[in-house]
Design a protein around this motif. Structure first.
Motif, short mmCIF file in Angstrom:
data_model
loop_
_atom_site.label_atom_id
_atom_site.label_comp_id
_atom_site.label_asym_id
_atom_site.label_seq_id
_atom_site.Cartn_x
_atom_site.Cartn_y
_atom_site.Cartn_z
N PRO A 96 0.83 -1.21 0.00
CA PRO A 96 0.00 0.00 0.00
C PRO A 96 0.86 1.26 0.00
N CYS A 97 0.35 2.28 -0.63
CA CYS A 97 1.06 3.56 -0.72
C CYS A 97 0.10 4.65 -0.26
N SER A 98 0.57 5.49 0.67
CA SER A 98 -0.30 6.55 1.17
C SER A 98 0.16 7.93 0.67
N CYS A 99 1.05 7.93 -0.31
CA CYS A 99 1.60 9.21 -0.78
C CYS A 99 0.53 10.09 -1.43
N SER A 100 0.50 11.33 -0.98
CA SER A 100 -0.34 12.33 -1.65
C SER A 100 0.48 12.84 -2.85
N ILE A 116 9.56 9.04 -11.28
CA ILE A 116 10.06 7.71 -10.95
C ILE A 116 9.90 7.52 -9.44
N TYR A 117 8.98 6.67 -9.06
CA TYR A 117 8.67 6.51 -7.63
C TYR A 117 9.83 5.82 -6.90
N SER A 118 10.16 6.36 -5.75
CA SER A 118 11.34 5.88 -5.02
C SER A 118 11.06 4.62 -4.19
N HIS A 120 9.12 4.76 -1.53
CA HIS A 120 9.03 5.33 -0.18
C HIS A 120 8.15 4.49 0.77
N CYS A 121 6.96 4.14 0.34
CA CYS A 121 6.02 3.48 1.25
C CYS A 121 6.36 2.01 1.52
N LYS A 122 7.31 1.49 0.78
CA LYS A 122 7.75 0.12 1.04
C LYS A 122 8.39 0.06 2.43
#
Ligand SMILES: [Zn+2]
Length: 291
Positions: A96-100, A116-118, A120-122
């Protein structure tokens, strides 16, 4: 068995660029004795324009581009997508990713206009924040090669060019890539003939197919029709709808654009005769010499 498809978004009338794709995919299917299916990509409700689906189908009929089976509407496949969403959550490496949009900007690198998504939410997923999307955890490196019938092998490392991409939203709606892959799987699509603007989508979709253990179809990416500014014709940059009063002329122009060299005698022929000629003489080799 060859099964091809044309998948318009019902966000407005077809313009010449979409007609070129429709005719290219139709002729490739018919030349190879295949079936040709229409899929209406209407999952993005904000882009849907009321009546545009009927207008698109009417345009195809006016041109003599008759499809096999009933057109498939993605908005009617929701329970099928939900079944797959549950399987994906259970069996596959999805997180799941909660990035706004703001956090996405902070945690992405921009390359050639793409974020390019890093990942982050991992590692930093916060349970306090609402889930917005679910992403596919890509293997590292994620090098994938597709074989384009015209251009040959095309290789990309998705970790470098995309990062973990979204497979479905928090409400369960599949991403464009996932919905497309699931539909191609269910419909048994063997060949995808589309514009070169979708080449990068094809690579993401091939990765999803690999992960899901599904066969990747053969691809043929057609050259793009551009306007005088060199921009791809699109509904966004106000491409004009085609003139249905002269369907024969539209088909001939599309075939010329696709370097199929229709003979001049065909200019007085009916749409059906022109399409029959084009389906019998369809020449894929012309796409090999172009860049
Ligand atoms: Zn995130």
């Amino acid at each position: 068995m060859y099964v091809g498809r044309f998948a318009p978004t019902p966000s407005g009338p077809l313009h010449f660029g979409s007609i070129v794709t429709a005719i290219g995919s139709y002729c490739d299917a018919k030349f190879n004795g295949g079936r040709w299916i229409i899929r209406i990509d209407d999952l993005d409700e904000e882009r849907n324009v009321s009546g545009a689906d009927r207008n698109i189908l009417h345009t195809l009929e006016c041109l003599g581009l008759y499809w096999d089976d009933q057109p498939i509407y993605q908005s009617q496949q929701k329970s099928y997508y939900e079944d797959w969403r549950d399987v994906l959550k259970k069996k596959y490496d999805i997180y799941p990713c909660s990035c706004s949009r703001k956090t996405l900007r902070e945690h992405s690198v921009i390359k050639g206009g793409d974020w390019i998504y890093s990942g982050h939410c991992k590692t930093h997923f916060s349970k306090q924040k609402p889930i917005r999307n679910h992403r596919l955890n890509l293997r590292q490196p994620c090098t994938i090669t597709i074989n384009d019938i015209g251009q040959g092998p095309i290789t990309e490392d998705l970790c470098v060019t995309s990062g973990d991409f979204v497979v479905f939203k928090a409400d369960g709606t599949p991403s464009y890539h996932l919905a497309s892959v699931l539909d191609d799987y269910r419909l048994g699509i063997s060949h995808v003939v589309r514009g070169r603007d979708l080449l990068r989508s094809s690579i993401r979709q091939a990765e999803l197919q690999r992960v899901l253990g599904q066969l990747t179809p053969s691809f043929l990416h057609l050259p793009l029709v551009t306007n005088e500014k060199g921009q791809k014709l699109s509904k966004q940059n106000k491409a004009v709808p085609i003139n249905l009063k002269v369907p024969q002329k539209v088909i001939i122009n599309a075939l010329k654009f696709l370097s199929q060299n229709p003979p001049s005698e065909l200019s007085s022929a009916s749409s059906e005769e022109i399409l029959n000629w084009a389906s019998e003489h369809w020449d894929r080799s012309v796409f090999q010499s172009k860049d």
